[in-house]
Write a protein that holds these residues in place. Structure first.
Motif, PDB file in Angstrom:
ATOM      1  N   GLY A   1     -28.008  -4.331  -3.784  1.00 54.54           N
ATOM      2  CA  GLY A   1     -29.246  -3.974  -3.118  1.00 54.54           C
ATOM      3  C   GLY A   1     -29.458  -4.800  -1.864  1.00 54.54           C
ATOM      4  N   TYR A   2     -29.961  -4.139  -0.827  1.00 50.98           N
ATOM      5  CA  TYR A   2     -30.222  -4.782   0.456  1.00 50.98           C
ATOM      6  C   TYR A   2     -31.600  -4.346   0.940  1.00 50.98           C
ATOM      7  CZ  TYR A   2     -25.144  -5.280   0.414  1.00 50.98           C
ATOM      8  OH  TYR A   2     -23.852  -5.576   0.060  1.00 50.98           O
ATOM      9  N   VAL A   3     -32.307  -5.256   1.588  1.00 48.69           N
ATOM     10  CA  VAL A   3     -33.610  -4.908   2.138  1.00 48.69           C
ATOM     11  C   VAL A   3     -33.789  -5.632   3.472  1.00 48.69           C
ATOM     12  CG1 VAL A   3     -34.890  -6.743   0.925  1.00 48.69           C
ATOM     13  CG2 VAL A   3     -36.057  -4.643   1.555  1.00 48.69           C
ATOM     14  N   TRP A   4     -34.441  -4.956   4.380  1.00 52.18           N
ATOM     15  CA  TRP A   4     -34.738  -5.543   5.684  1.00 52.18           C
ATOM     16  C   TRP A   4     -36.116  -5.068   6.119  1.00 52.18           C
ATOM     17  CZ3 TRP A   4     -35.520  -3.530  10.695  1.00 52.18           C
ATOM     18  CH2 TRP A   4     -35.510  -4.478  11.724  1.00 52.18           C
ATOM     19  N   LEU A   5     -36.877  -5.984   6.687  1.00 53.82           N
ATOM     20  CA  LEU A   5     -38.199  -5.693   7.236  1.00 53.82           C
ATOM     21  C   LEU A   5     -38.261  -6.389   8.585  1.00 53.82           C
ATOM     22  CD1 LEU A   5     -41.068  -4.512   6.574  1.00 53.82           C
ATOM     23  CD2 LEU A   5     -41.656  -6.824   5.847  1.00 53.82           C
ATOM     24  N   GLY A   6     -38.456  -5.606   9.628  1.00 52.24           N
ATOM     25  CA  GLY A   6     -38.475  -6.226  10.947  1.00 52.24           C
ATOM     26  C   GLY A   6     -38.963  -5.284  12.026  1.00 52.24           C
ATOM     27  N   GLU A   7     -38.950  -5.781  13.233  1.00 51.87           N
ATOM     28  CA  GLU A   7     -39.420  -5.027  14.386  1.00 51.87           C
ATOM     29  C   GLU A   7     -38.501  -3.836  14.666  1.00 51.87           C
ATOM     30  OE1 GLU A   7     -42.136  -5.255  16.448  1.00 51.87           O
ATOM     31  OE2 GLU A   7     -42.902  -6.686  14.984  1.00 51.87           O
ATOM     32  N   LYS A   8     -39.115  -2.699  14.943  1.00 50.75           N
ATOM     33  CA  LYS A   8     -38.361  -1.488  15.230  1.00 50.75           C
ATOM     34  C   LYS A   8     -37.440  -1.681  16.435  1.00 50.75           C
ATOM     35  CE  LYS A   8     -38.739   3.366  16.379  1.00 50.75           C
ATOM     36  NZ  LYS A   8     -37.687   3.236  17.390  1.00 50.75           N
ATOM     37  N   LYS A   9     -37.854  -2.455  17.426  1.00 48.09           N
ATOM     38  CA  LYS A   9     -37.018  -2.645  18.613  1.00 48.09           C
ATOM     39  C   LYS A   9     -35.707  -3.359  18.257  1.00 48.09           C
ATOM     40  CE  LYS A   9     -39.328  -6.833  20.168  1.00 48.09           C
ATOM     41  NZ  LYS A   9     -40.155  -7.445  21.188  1.00 48.09           N
ATOM     42  N   ILE A  10     -35.707  -4.193  17.246  1.00 50.55           N
ATOM     43  CA  ILE A  10     -34.466  -4.825  16.785  1.00 50.55           C
ATOM     44  C   ILE A  10     -33.623  -3.795  16.034  1.00 50.55           C
ATOM     45  CG2 ILE A  10     -33.480  -6.587  15.261  1.00 50.55           C
ATOM     46  CD1 ILE A  10     -36.014  -8.275  15.905  1.00 50.55           C
ATOM     47  N   PHE A  11     -34.263  -3.014  15.180  1.00 47.78           N
ATOM     48  CA  PHE A  11     -33.569  -1.963  14.426  1.00 47.78           C
ATOM     49  C   PHE A  11     -32.915  -0.961  15.379  1.00 47.78           C
ATOM     50  CE2 PHE A  11     -33.561   2.166  12.231  1.00 47.78           C
ATOM     51  CZ  PHE A  11     -32.840   1.840  11.089  1.00 47.78           C
ATOM     52  N   ASP A  12     -33.548  -0.681  16.494  1.00 49.58           N
ATOM     53  CA  ASP A  12     -33.038   0.288  17.463  1.00 49.58           C
ATOM     54  C   ASP A  12     -31.873  -0.242  18.299  1.00 49.58           C
ATOM     55  OD1 ASP A  12     -34.871   2.152  16.622  1.00 49.58           O
ATOM     56  OD2 ASP A  12     -36.253   1.820  18.286  1.00 49.58           O
ATOM     57  N   LYS A  13     -31.577  -1.517  18.204  1.00 51.66           N
ATOM     58  CA  LYS A  13     -30.509  -2.121  19.006  1.00 51.66           C
ATOM     59  C   LYS A  13     -29.168  -1.890  18.313  1.00 51.66           C
ATOM     60  CE  LYS A  13     -29.715  -6.155  21.770  1.00 51.66           C
ATOM     61  NZ  LYS A  13     -30.191  -7.476  22.127  1.00 51.66           N
ATOM     62  N   GLU A  14     -28.418  -0.954  18.840  1.00 51.99           N
ATOM     63  CA  GLU A  14     -27.181  -0.514  18.202  1.00 51.99           C
ATOM     64  C   GLU A  14     -26.141  -1.619  18.064  1.00 51.99           C
ATOM     65  OE1 GLU A  14     -23.806   2.683  19.255  1.00 51.99           O
ATOM     66  OE2 GLU A  14     -25.863   3.415  19.388  1.00 51.99           O
ATOM     67  N   SER A  15     -26.041  -2.515  19.017  1.00 58.80           N
ATOM     68  CA  SER A  15     -24.986  -3.533  18.982  1.00 58.80           C
ATOM     69  C   SER A  15     -25.092  -4.471  17.791  1.00 58.80           C
ATOM     70  CB  SER A  15     -24.960  -4.335  20.276  1.00 58.80           C
ATOM     71  OG  SER A  15     -26.188  -4.991  20.471  1.00 58.80           O
ATOM     72  N   VAL A  16     -26.278  -4.652  17.235  1.00 60.48           N
ATOM     73  CA  VAL A  16     -26.405  -5.510  16.059  1.00 60.48           C
ATOM     74  C   VAL A  16     -26.213  -4.717  14.764  1.00 60.48           C
ATOM     75  CG1 VAL A  16     -27.909  -7.158  17.235  1.00 60.48           C
ATOM     76  CG2 VAL A  16     -28.930  -5.331  15.867  1.00 60.48           C
ATOM     77  N   ARG A  17     -26.083  -3.385  14.879  1.00 59.85           N
ATOM     78  CA  ARG A  17     -25.968  -2.527  13.698  1.00 59.85           C
ATOM     79  C   ARG A  17     -24.581  -1.921  13.514  1.00 59.85           C
ATOM     80  NH1 ARG A  17     -29.955   1.857  13.419  1.00 59.85           N
ATOM     81  NH2 ARG A  17     -29.384   1.781  11.241  1.00 59.85           N
ATOM     82  N   ARG A  18     -23.681  -2.171  14.451  1.00 57.43           N
ATOM     83  CA  ARG A  18     -22.311  -1.638  14.383  1.00 57.43           C
ATOM     84  C   ARG A  18     -21.304  -2.779  14.336  1.00 57.43           C
ATOM     85  NH1 ARG A  18     -21.509   3.695  15.438  1.00 57.43           N
ATOM     86  NH2 ARG A  18     -23.100   4.653  16.707  1.00 57.43           N
ATOM     87  N   PRO A  19     -20.226  -2.616  13.541  1.00 59.92           N
ATOM     88  CA  PRO A  19     -19.142  -3.602  13.612  1.00 59.92           C
ATOM     89  C   PRO A  19     -18.551  -3.592  15.030  1.00 59.92           C
ATOM     90  CG  PRO A  19     -18.775  -2.014  11.831  1.00 59.92           C
ATOM     91  CD  PRO A  19     -19.970  -1.560  12.596  1.00 59.92           C
TER      92      PRO A  19
END
Length: 158
Positions: A5-23
């Protein structure tokens, strides 16, 4: 098979930043645009340690064990944890229809079914303001979407 299980709560602008979400992907060449080089450098530095949800759910398995919030052997146990995560944040969901109890029950029933055949579950909700909540359950041993990934818990191949 087991589930993390994984959970994250944070600012949408961080979530929208693709470079931190892709290998990171392929190493840029000398002729690559500077934007490509910068995205690669950021992905190399940030993706492996970031708790921001990856774009592909199975890529949670590439993260360190420290971001795993729980591990379960049974789909119903994992769904109980999911239920707690949703219950804690549902009152803050931006959309009233997403807060409805019937919808949450349906999501949990669907999660149990998906986990039972080895699928992953990934849910995300906008909360009031500019906050995003993401919760995921990822199958290990193997993961159908990415069988080549190792289990972060050391329980064999994911």
């Amino acid at each position: 098979m087991h589930f993390h299980g994984y959970v994250w709560l944070g600012e949408k602008k961080i979530f929208d930043k693709e470079s931190v979400r892709r290998p990171p992907g392929q190493t840029p060449t000398a002729s690559s645009d500077m934007e490509v080089v910068d995205r690669y450098r950021e992905a190399v530095a940030v993706f492996p340690v970031s708790e921001v949800p990856p774009i592909q759910t199975a890529h949670w398995l590439m993260k360190p064990l420290s971001v795993v919030r729980g591990t379960w052997d049974e789909p119903k146990e994992a769904a109980e944890w999911l239920s707690i995560q949703l219950a804690e944040t549902a009152p803050r969901f931006a959309s009233g229809s997403e807060r409805r109890a019937q919808r949450l029950v349906l999501l949990l029933n669907e999660a149990v079914e998906r986990l039972a055949w080895g699928g992953d579950v990934s849910l995300g909700h906008y909360l009031r303001g500019t906050v995003f909540h993401s919760v995921a359950l990822v199958a290990c041993s193997p993961n159908h979407a990415a069988p080549e990934l190792s289990c972060p818990g050391g329980r064999g191949r994911a």
